[in-house]
Design an enzyme around this catalytic site. Structure first.
Site, short mmCIF file in Angstrom:
data_model
loop_
_atom_site.label_atom_id
_atom_site.label_comp_id
_atom_site.label_asym_id
_atom_site.label_seq_id
_atom_site.Cartn_x
_atom_site.Cartn_y
_atom_site.Cartn_z
N GLU A 80 -76.46 31.50 39.91
CA GLU A 80 -76.69 32.83 39.33
C GLU A 80 -75.34 33.48 39.03
OE1 GLU A 80 -79.71 36.49 40.25
OE2 GLU A 80 -78.44 35.84 41.90
N HIS A 102 -84.55 39.11 52.98
CA HIS A 102 -84.31 39.40 51.56
C HIS A 102 -84.51 38.15 50.72
CE1 HIS A 102 -81.85 41.49 48.30
NE2 HIS A 102 -81.79 40.22 47.91
N GLU A 103 -83.90 37.05 51.13
CA GLU A 103 -84.02 35.82 50.34
C GLU A 103 -85.44 35.28 50.39
OE1 GLU A 103 -81.50 35.39 48.48
OE2 GLU A 103 -80.40 36.89 49.63
N GLY A 142 -73.70 37.12 50.01
CA GLY A 142 -74.35 36.97 51.30
C GLY A 142 -75.28 35.78 51.32
N ALA A 143 -76.02 35.58 50.21
CA ALA A 143 -76.98 34.48 50.14
C ALA A 143 -77.47 34.37 48.70
CB ALA A 143 -78.15 34.71 51.09
N MET A 144 -78.23 33.30 48.43
CA MET A 144 -78.79 33.07 47.10
C MET A 144 -80.16 32.45 47.24
SD MET A 144 -78.69 33.23 43.87
CE MET A 144 -79.91 32.60 42.73
N GLU A 156 -83.66 42.36 42.75
CA GLU A 156 -82.83 42.66 43.92
C GLU A 156 -83.34 43.88 44.68
OE1 GLU A 156 -81.04 40.52 45.00
OE2 GLU A 156 -80.65 39.26 43.26
#
Length: 847
Positions: free
Chosen positions: A126, A300-301, A266-268, A323
């Site tokens: 991304e 969140h992910e 932080g993450a994907m 998001e």
């Protein structure tokens, strides 16, 4: 970066011509440390006779075959795009290339562990970087299936979106993994992670009865620190919560979570194969705030598996919805499904503070931002996209009703599964479930920029009975929109030394003045709090009587969310130069000792350091920094032994230590001659203390080298780079600068920490010679470096600690002379805004 951009118009034109069915991607990861072999076969339909292009950022294109006809790579490829002419109704394209590994956290990142020299790979796609690994129509609305076949060393783990198959022998100790095709997904959420990762596996049962395999991965040298039982527990809690609330079973076949080195974010949310920064593998003590943030990130992910992966935005203007939804949903799940029940307090303190800050920059934009091209979206991973959007979704939930919101979301997933949507597709479902017309709400909240300010206007009679209560709403002159808000008003009274809520009313606020007749005739409380429970997205101000009570009794407010709202209100007033910075510092130092919420404590301490170093008038700054440093050291010594509060006070004390006495205390802590009870000086805290000593001129290269020899790890190398850049000499600063600008070899994490060390200067005059160098490097760096690295340099090397008029003048001069590129200008404008705000705050503090 020239040539790598993609405009929205180009994407729309391409989507009108073609539909993609499938990709077959074959990767050879055994070709050496610089490149890997990539062969892609794409099946797609097109308007007969039309022309378009496909994306492929490569070192070499060996062959291009379209519908059985070999095309000359030198004619059709420029190393970024491949031109495709004379398309048929049904098309098969095969492209064979050599692609490059990166060390920037974009594409396929390659990392060598200094502990054991093992090689680790992971992808980060991304926004537009799957094209760095395989040939692809790189835009989110051209979904397809992806079948990856990967050849790699036989001892490696190889993970992708589909379940990992049994490999076959490829000779020479290598093996080949042939993954089954994925579901229909966008290219940016495909994934490849490969290397000798250590793994632990588990499983859970989905709401539809399927058994979902789970995996947790990290580097071998870090695996002993990975608390797998806890992470699996949070994952299971998230699955149960989201499957119930969304009324839709987990959409993929397995769920792997991988902690990878040198990660940019932080993450994907790669489908079924989420990557996280390995700073979430805690090799040393971390604050409770970081522990909680990791849980929010995990959830969140997971929320993205539905919102973003199952249903995906058509174009990046709706990135915010991906998001924001994940931010809102993960906070809700954290508060209701885990032990972190005060997650909304954390959201108010951290996320909304970020949102309010971003929304007052000159670069602010509507939540539904205009995204003309990829450069636009790259700079829009910001506080509007995440935090304001999440805040506004919280407001929307209050506006339509929580149950109605979830009903609408569930219908949205059912109707649009595996497809692409726009904002209106969600609003249609929410209108149907709630019965509310959201047209005007959408216009006012999502299509306009800026944050409103709400103030109470209260009149009372001689007995203290309220005779008038009005909520006043204002807007910034540049963004004059007045919006509707659903909010609560809380009444708080002192009782036995505690401020306790005694009454609450929830109302709709609309217009510049909103009367609240239900409060008339009530006795005026000690404190009136607008936006109690933090439902609305707006800055608030306290009336004078309430502010006086709050400043004297902030630590006596028993509700942590109410405290957070008041902390935020006073900080907003300080940033807006309505309250003097030294008054804010007095408030913090007088009340922070009893703050129980870790994220509130972390945020407020960061604000007090910023106020002391940037917002206090120059003539008072040195004395104030000393005062704050001494106070933090006193707070650390008097905090309960072994607590999060003690740990945080020490960390922020080290960040601000400047005097001989303070630096001596830092040294005594580090060498153990004057320890604090139950405070363990572990590896990472020892590095923080050493960096403080280096910045204070009490340690240097020899001590840094010794510390790195004792901690020869990736984290140790990053800490050493930050320490070296903090050496308080002209030569030390120049060496740090040159290591980032004169050469282009440093990986993304080293760039970030070196910049942080460079800006750490107790004597800010050390940075004055770099003003001209900074502006001279901007255009060349923007043209030559990847976006991730260029952004880190533009933001991280701006000599903001100078915070003076000369820096403002130099910045404005550069902006006047450089109308392009717009994305670069935006970053510089944001830098400038921070300095101009600091100057306004300094002027207020000097009054």
């Amino acid at each position: 970066m020239p040539g790598e951009n993609l405009t929205r118009i180009e994407a729309q034109e391409r989507a009108a011509l073609i539909t993609v069915q499938s990709y077959e991607v074959t990767l050879d990861l055994t070709a050496g440390p610089e490149t890997f072999g990539s062969e892609t076969t794409v099946h797609f339909t097109a308007t007969p006779g039309s022309s378009t292009f496909i994306d492929a950022i490569t070192r070499t294109v060996h062959s291009v075959t379209l519908n059985g006809v070999a095309l000359d790579p030198s004619d059709v490829s420029d190393g970024i795009r491949i031109q495709l002419d004379g398309l048929a109704a049904e098309n098969t394209l095969t492209v064979v290339t050599d692609a490059e590994y990166t060390n920037t956290g974009e594409g396929l990142h390659r990392f060598v562990d200094p502990v054991d020299n093992e090689v680790y790979l992971y992808s980060q796609f991304e926004v537009p970087d799957s094209r760095r690994v395989f040939t692809v129509f790189e835009q989110p609305d051209l979904k397809a299936t992806f079948a990856f076949t990967v050849t790699a060393p036989g001892a490696w783990e190889v993970i992708s979106n589909s379940a990992t198959p049994e490999p076959t022998d490829a000779g020479n100790g290598d093996k080949t993994w042939a993954f089954a095709p994925t579901h229909t997904i966008s290219s940016y959420i495909t994934a490849l992670v490969a290397g000798p990762y250590a793994v632990v596996r588990s499983e859970l049962t989905s709401s539809d009865g399927r058994v979902i395999p789970l995996g947790l991965f990290s580097r071998k040298s870090l695996f002993e620190y990975l608390d797998t039982d806890y992470l699996f527990e949070k994952t299971r809690q998230g699955f149960e919560y989201f499957e119930g609330k969304f009324n839709f079973p987990y959409p993929f076949d397995k769920y792997d979570q991988m902690f990878v080195p040198e990660f940019n974010a932080g993450a994907m949310e790669n489908a079924g194969a989420v990557t996280f920064t390995e700073t979430y593998v805690f090799r040393s003590k971390v604050t409770d705030a970081i522990k909680e943030r990791r849980v929010v990130t995990v959830l969140h992910e997971l929320a993205h598996m539905w919102f973003g992966d199952l249903v995906t935005m058509k174009w990046w203007n709706d990135l915010w919805l991906n998001e924001s939804f994940a931010e809102w949903a993960s906070t809700m799940a954290t508060a209701e499904a885990t032990e972190w029940t005060e997650a909304w307090t954390t959201f108010a303190v951290m996320e909304k503070s970020w949102a309010y800050k971003q929304d007052q920059l000159p670069s602010t934009h509507p939540i539904t931002a205009t995204i003309n091209d990829l450069e636009d979206v790259q700079v829009n991973f910001d506080g509007i996209t995440y935090a304001k959007g999440g805040s506004v979704l919280k407001q929307l939930v209050a506006w339509v009703g929580r149950d109605e919101f979830f009903t609408g979301v569930a219908a949205y997933f059912q109707k649009h599964q595996w497809g692409n949507t726009e904002l209106n597709d969600l609003m249609v479902e929410l209108e149907a479930s709630s019965g509310r017309d959201l047209t005007e709400w959408t216009k006012l909240w999502l299509e306009t920029a800026g944050v409103n300010t709400l103030r109470p206007e209260i009149t009372v009679d001689d007995s203290g009975t309220i005779t008038g209560f009005t909520v006043l709403q204002t807007a910034a002159a540049d963004y004059p929109t007045i919006r509707p808000h659903r909010l609560a008003i809380g009444f708080y009274d002192l009782a036995d030394g505690t401020l306790v809520r005694t009454h609450r009313v929830e109302i709709d606020v609309d217009g510049e003045q909103t009367d609240v007749p239900s409060l008339l005739g009530r006795q005026r409380p000690d404190l009136v709090l607008l936006n109690d429970d933090d439902l609305a997205y707006a800055k608030i101000r306290l009336d004078p009587a309430s502010q006086e009570v709050a400043l004297e009794n902030l630590s006596a407010i028993e509700n942590p969310l109410a405290r957070a709202i008041i902390w935020g209100a006073v900080w907003d007033a300080t940033r807006d130069a309505e309250t003097a910075a030294r008054d804010f510092i007095t408030l913090v130092l007088g009340n922070v000792a009893t703050e129980s919420e870790s994220t509130t404590l972390r945020t407020v301490l960061g604000q007090v350091v910023l106020a002391a170093t940037y917002y206090v008038a120059e003539e008072f700054r040195t004395a104030t920094i000393k005062e704050v440093g001494d106070a933090l050291w006193s707070l650390a010594r008097h905090a309960e032994a072994g607590t999060d509060e003690q740990f945080q006070f020490v960390k922020f004390f080290a960040a601000l230590a400047t005097t001989e006495s303070q630096l001596a205390s830092v040294a005594a802590l580090r060498d153990g001659t004057a320890p604090l009870d139950r405070l363990l000086i572990d590896t990472d805290l020892a590095w923080e203390l050493l960096i403080a000593l280096v910045a204070g001129g009490k340690a240097g290269a020899a001590e840094i080298d010794a510390a790195l020899a004792a901690d020869n790890t990736a984290t140790g190398a990053q800490s050493a780079a930050q320490a070296r850049a903090a050496i308080p000499t002209r030569e030390g600063k120049q060496a740090a600068w040159s290591s980032l600008i004169d050469v282009d070899t440093a990986p993304n994490t080293i760039v970030r920490v070196t910049a942080a060390g460079f800006l750490r200067a107790n004597d800010t005059t050390l940075l004055e010679p770099f003003v001209d160098q900074y502006f001279a490097m901007l255009q060349p760096v923007w043209a030559a470096r990847s976006f991730s690295i260029a952004e880190k340099l533009v933001l991280g090397l701006y000599p903001a600690p100078l915070a003076n008029q000369a820096l403002v003048t130099a910045t404005r001069t550069w902006l006047d002379a450089n109308p392009e590129p717009l994305a670069l200008r935006r970053l510089v404008i944001e830098n400038l805004a921070g300095v101009e705000r600091a100057l306004a705050a300094q002027a207020r503090d000097a009054e």
